[in-house]
Scaffold this motif. Structure first.
Motif, PDB file in Angstrom:
ATOM      1  N   LEU A 170       1.142  -0.384  -9.178  1.00  0.00           N
ATOM      2  CA  LEU A 170       2.022   0.770  -8.672  1.00  0.00           C
ATOM      3  C   LEU A 170       3.228   1.119  -9.727  1.00  0.00           C
ATOM      4  N   PRO A 171       3.463   2.584  -9.708  1.00  0.00           N
ATOM      5  CA  PRO A 171       4.585   2.791 -10.503  1.00  0.00           C
ATOM      6  C   PRO A 171       5.698   2.073 -10.747  1.00  0.00           C
ATOM      7  N   ASP A 172       6.424   2.071 -11.719  1.00  0.00           N
ATOM      8  CA  ASP A 172       7.716   1.275 -11.800  1.00  0.00           C
ATOM      9  C   ASP A 172       8.638   1.732 -10.936  1.00  0.00           C
ATOM     10  N   VAL A 173       8.718   2.778 -10.521  1.00  0.00           N
ATOM     11  CA  VAL A 173       9.806   3.325  -9.511  1.00  0.00           C
ATOM     12  C   VAL A 173       9.752   2.599  -8.290  1.00  0.00           C
ATOM     13  N   LEU A 187       6.974  -0.182   1.013  1.00  0.00           N
ATOM     14  CA  LEU A 187       6.103   0.925   0.860  1.00  0.00           C
ATOM     15  C   LEU A 187       5.019   0.690   1.829  1.00  0.00           C
ATOM     16  N   VAL A 188       4.785   1.787   2.501  1.00  0.00           N
ATOM     17  CA  VAL A 188       3.932   1.833   3.680  1.00  0.00           C
ATOM     18  C   VAL A 188       2.713   2.908   3.884  1.00  0.00           C
ATOM     19  N   GLY A 189       1.868   2.789   4.704  1.00  0.00           N
ATOM     20  CA  GLY A 189       0.834   3.557   4.755  1.00  0.00           C
ATOM     21  C   GLY A 189      -0.228   4.104   3.782  1.00  0.00           C
ATOM     22  N   GLY A 190      -0.510   5.202   3.671  1.00  0.00           N
ATOM     23  CA  GLY A 190      -1.626   5.536   2.539  1.00  0.00           C
ATOM     24  C   GLY A 190      -1.424   4.953   1.291  1.00  0.00           C
ATOM     25  N   PRO A 191      -0.271   4.772   0.377  1.00  0.00           N
ATOM     26  CA  PRO A 191      -0.285   4.212  -0.667  1.00  0.00           C
ATOM     27  C   PRO A 191      -0.706   2.609  -0.711  1.00  0.00           C
ATOM     28  N   VAL A 192      -0.519   2.014   0.554  1.00  0.00           N
ATOM     29  CA  VAL A 192      -1.046   0.528   0.582  1.00  0.00           C
ATOM     30  C   VAL A 192      -2.464   0.645   0.796  1.00  0.00           C
ATOM     31  N   ARG A 193      -2.875   1.495   1.782  1.00  0.00           N
ATOM     32  CA  ARG A 193      -4.277   1.611   1.913  1.00  0.00           C
ATOM     33  C   ARG A 193      -5.112   2.049   0.698  1.00  0.00           C
ATOM     34  N   ASP A 194      -4.559   2.787  -0.180  1.00  0.00           N
ATOM     35  CA  ASP A 194      -5.468   3.268  -1.422  1.00  0.00           C
ATOM     36  C   ASP A 194      -5.636   2.227  -2.365  1.00  0.00           C
ATOM     37  N   PHE A 239      -6.267  -0.769  -1.820  1.00  0.00           N
ATOM     38  CA  PHE A 239      -7.415  -1.321  -1.443  1.00  0.00           C
ATOM     39  C   PHE A 239      -8.745  -0.687  -1.672  1.00  0.00           C
ATOM     40  N   LEU A 240      -8.333   0.453  -1.864  1.00  0.00           N
ATOM     41  CA  LEU A 240      -9.904   1.439  -2.127  1.00  0.00           C
ATOM     42  C   LEU A 240      -9.802   1.543  -3.569  1.00  0.00           C
ATOM     43  N   GLY A 241      -9.107   1.198  -4.324  1.00  0.00           N
ATOM     44  CA  GLY A 241      -9.034   1.581  -5.710  1.00  0.00           C
ATOM     45  C   GLY A 241      -8.671   2.962  -6.065  1.00  0.00           C
ATOM     46  N   ARG A 242      -7.876   3.391  -5.339  1.00  0.00           N
ATOM     47  CA  ARG A 242      -7.661   4.949  -5.662  1.00  0.00           C
ATOM     48  C   ARG A 242      -6.242   5.128  -5.971  1.00  0.00           C
ATOM     49  N   VAL A 243      -5.778   6.032  -6.436  1.00  0.00           N
ATOM     50  CA  VAL A 243      -4.383   6.385  -6.992  1.00  0.00           C
ATOM     51  C   VAL A 243      -3.948   7.269  -5.662  1.00  0.00           C
ATOM     52  N   SER A 244      -2.888   6.846  -5.012  1.00  0.00           N
ATOM     53  CA  SER A 244      -2.317   7.745  -3.742  1.00  0.00           C
ATOM     54  C   SER A 244      -1.428   8.673  -4.586  1.00  0.00           C
ATOM     55  N   PRO A 245      -1.662  10.044  -3.892  1.00  0.00           N
ATOM     56  CA  PRO A 245      -0.603  10.866  -4.507  1.00  0.00           C
ATOM     57  C   PRO A 245       0.763  10.958  -3.588  1.00  0.00           C
ATOM     58  N   ASP A 246       0.877  10.310  -2.787  1.00  0.00           N
ATOM     59  CA  ASP A 246       2.195   9.835  -2.042  1.00  0.00           C
ATOM     60  C   ASP A 246       2.842   8.501  -2.344  1.00  0.00           C
ATOM     61  N   LEU A 247       4.205   8.595  -2.113  1.00  0.00           N
ATOM     62  CA  LEU A 247       4.642   7.094  -2.287  1.00  0.00           C
ATOM     63  C   LEU A 247       5.781   7.201  -1.114  1.00  0.00           C
ATOM     64  N   ASP A 297       8.483  11.208 -10.525  1.00  0.00           N
ATOM     65  CA  ASP A 297       8.030  10.829  -9.337  1.00  0.00           C
ATOM     66  C   ASP A 297       8.737  11.449  -8.143  1.00  0.00           C
ATOM     67  N   THR A 298       8.172  11.522  -6.885  1.00  0.00           N
ATOM     68  CA  THR A 298       8.518  12.237  -5.832  1.00  0.00           C
ATOM     69  C   THR A 298       8.391  10.927  -4.799  1.00  0.00           C
ATOM     70  N   LEU A 299       9.434  10.740  -4.075  1.00  0.00           N
ATOM     71  CA  LEU A 299       9.416   9.601  -3.013  1.00  0.00           C
ATOM     72  C   LEU A 299       9.900  10.118  -1.671  1.00  0.00           C
ATOM     73  N   GLU A 300       9.474   9.542  -0.438  1.00  0.00           N
ATOM     74  CA  GLU A 300      10.027   9.685   0.919  1.00  0.00           C
ATOM     75  C   GLU A 300      10.255   8.591   1.396  1.00  0.00           C
ATOM     76  N   VAL A 301      11.611   8.140   1.947  1.00  0.00           N
ATOM     77  CA  VAL A 301      11.914   6.958   2.444  1.00  0.00           C
ATOM     78  C   VAL A 301      12.218   7.642   3.913  1.00  0.00           C
ATOM     79  N   THR A 302      11.912   6.797   4.909  1.00  0.00           N
ATOM     80  CA  THR A 302      11.937   7.260   6.243  1.00  0.00           C
ATOM     81  C   THR A 302      12.603   5.947   7.043  1.00  0.00           C
ATOM     82  N   THR A 303      13.500   6.020   7.748  1.00  0.00           N
ATOM     83  CA  THR A 303      14.235   5.127   8.847  1.00  0.00           C
ATOM     84  C   THR A 303      12.920   4.623   9.723  1.00  0.00           C
ATOM     85  N   TYR A 304      13.012   3.318  10.046  1.00  0.00           N
ATOM     86  CA  TYR A 304      11.923   2.815  10.975  1.00  0.00           C
ATOM     87  C   TYR A 304      12.133   3.730  12.285  1.00  0.00           C
TER      88      TYR A 304
END
Length: 474
Positions: free
Chosen positions: A14-17, A34-41, A43-51, A90-97
């Protein structure tokens, strides 16, 4: 890049950020994952475009924590609990529960903030997206078996499918989209709920549905995604013209399945896309969607002929109108609508010439009518051959290859992509000494027609042609 500990796929990084942000929130006394698509990816060996991250901090607290660390932040999603952050590249999105639900009469989700990671994961769409990495410890949180389902190739929901789709009906479209993107099989209980609740998709805005449809069509397995939509009834809401293709067989099933044919054409068109440097870089939504929709005019034009034959006269023109109307309803932009419907209208043009060969004028008209869609039209026409008759398929491929050769030959001689009449409007008015008006347009069309039929001529010959036309018609 930060390497992940044992238990994750080898080489997962994962990126240092990500670690930096986790440590920042930890020091401030907040949870961050870190949640959702980036975690899934991972395990798929993919680089997620989202953080994407989730936290127990409120939007105001998120801003306070990142101030001085982030290069910039924005709160356009603040009403939904989301703060956008940029740090370096890097562009990040942080969301409250949060917990999200739909009012039965509303098109917009009703947002309610939560107070735990467990509750936040429960409200997510599918188990493969309901995994989190606690930061900065990199502890995997997977209460609903997302890793297991991912490796099993299965799409399930954390809560019951009925509850999940009631909270956000668009998730039914996402199920079809993930079948197309990731090749996942939709679990039976999820498929059943989709079938029962498909009508609820009507409360979702056209723009949100359009975004999911584009991702589906551009997926690695678009045929699987379209099949899910059709089999569950989602397509009856979103693209009713596609399931209607199943009705184009006659009752004795003597003719090809137009629905399956259309899916195959879409697959074959995708295979003809090029790399970034080619004329049609993939995935190309316009080409793929035109391939899917190219025969949607057939149900309305089907006629049973004497002797058992079936005809679909003018289905290309009718199909273009149906495609344009459907895309307008889905709020596509004008340029995309124009491109797709134009391809649908032209997809039969090649067959109008049969085996008689291509004259120079026919080639000019083909290229001019295709305009900026010529390269896509080449691929759509080649893809529209699904016959099992090898000799017929080889003959059609050979004939189209000859057309492409003729186009290349003429392009060396003439600028086919910029065909104009021999004289422009200003020259026509000066030569004939006439003011602007309908006569100029008629003269212009005459010269353009002559250019199509006979190719370019020099200026003196063009002037003579114009004067002769004027003497005979004015």
């Amino acid at each position: 890049m930060v390497s992940l500990p044992q238990g994750f796929p080898a080489g997962a990084e994962l990126p240092d950020v990500v670690l930096e942000l986790g440590e920042l929130f930890s020091r401030a006394g907040f949870d961050l994952s870190l949640v959702g698509g980036p975690v899934r990816d991972l395990f798929l060996g993919r680089v997620s475009p989202d953080l994407d991250f989730t936290t127990d901090a409120t939007p105001e607290e998120i801003i306070h924590v990142v101030t001085g660390w982030a290069d910039t932040h924005w709160d356009i999603g603040r009403a939904f609990g989301t703060i956008g952050i940029r740090r370096g590249h890097d562009t990040l999105e942080v969301t409250t529960y949060r917990a999200e639900a739909y009012d039965p009469a509303s098109r917009k989700p009703q947002v309610r903030f939560g107070d735990s990671l467990a509750d936040d994961l429960l409200r997510r769409d599918f188990t493969v997206n309901a995994m989190a990495l606690r930061l900065p410890s990199f502890e995997l949180v997977d209460p609903h078996g997302g890793v297991r389902d991912l490796y099993a190739g299965l799409l399930r929901t954390p809560a019951t499918p009925e509850q999940s789709f009631s909270d956000d009906p668009l998730r039914m479209m996402r199920a079809a989209r993930f079948a197309a993107q990731l090749g996942l099989k939709v679990a039976e209980e999820v498929r059943t709920a989709m079938t029962q609740m498909a009508g609820r998709l009507q409360i979702v805005s056209a723009e949100r549905i359009q975004a999911e449809l584009v991702k589906l069509i551009c997926g690695a397995h678009p045929r699987a995604g379209v099949d899910v939509m059709v089999e569950t009834g989602l397509a009856d809401i979103v693209l009713p013209e596609v399931p209607a293709l199943k009705l184009t067989d006659d009752e004795h099933h003597r003719h090809k399945d137009v629905y399956q044919h259309s899916l195959q054409v879409m697959e074959q068109a995708a295979q003809l896309e090029t790399g970034p440097e080619g004329p049609v870089p993939g995935p190309d939504f316009v080409l793929r969607f035109a391939a899917l929709m190219h025969d949607v005019g057939k149900p309305k034009t089907r006629r049973f002929e004497p002797g058992g034959g079936v005809s679909f006269r003018h289905h290309d023109v009718v199909g273009a109108k149906l495609t344009r109307k459907r895309m307008q309803a889905l709020k596509f932009d004008k340029e995309t609508i124009r491109a797709v419907s134009h391809l649908v209208e032209l997809h039969m043009r090649f067959y109008g010439y049969g085996d008689q060969g291509w004259t120079d004028s026919a080639v000019r008209r083909y290229v001019t009518d295709a305009g900026d869609q010529l390269e896509r039209l080449h691929r759509l026409t080649r893809s529209d051959v699904t016959t099992r008759n090898r000799k017929k398929a080889a003959r059609l491929a050979r004939n189209y290859g000859e057309l492409e050769t003729r186009i290349a030959q003429l392009q060396e001689q003439e600028e086919l992509a910029k065909i104009r009449p021999h004289l422009d409007g200003k020259q026509i008015m000066e030569i004939l000494d006439i003011p602007p008006g309908p006569v100029v347009g008629r003269a212009y069309n005459f010269l353009l027609e002559h250019r199509m039929e006979h190719g370019p001529v020099d200026h003196e010959a063009a002037v003579a042609l114009l004067r002769q036309w004027a003497a005979e018609n004015l």
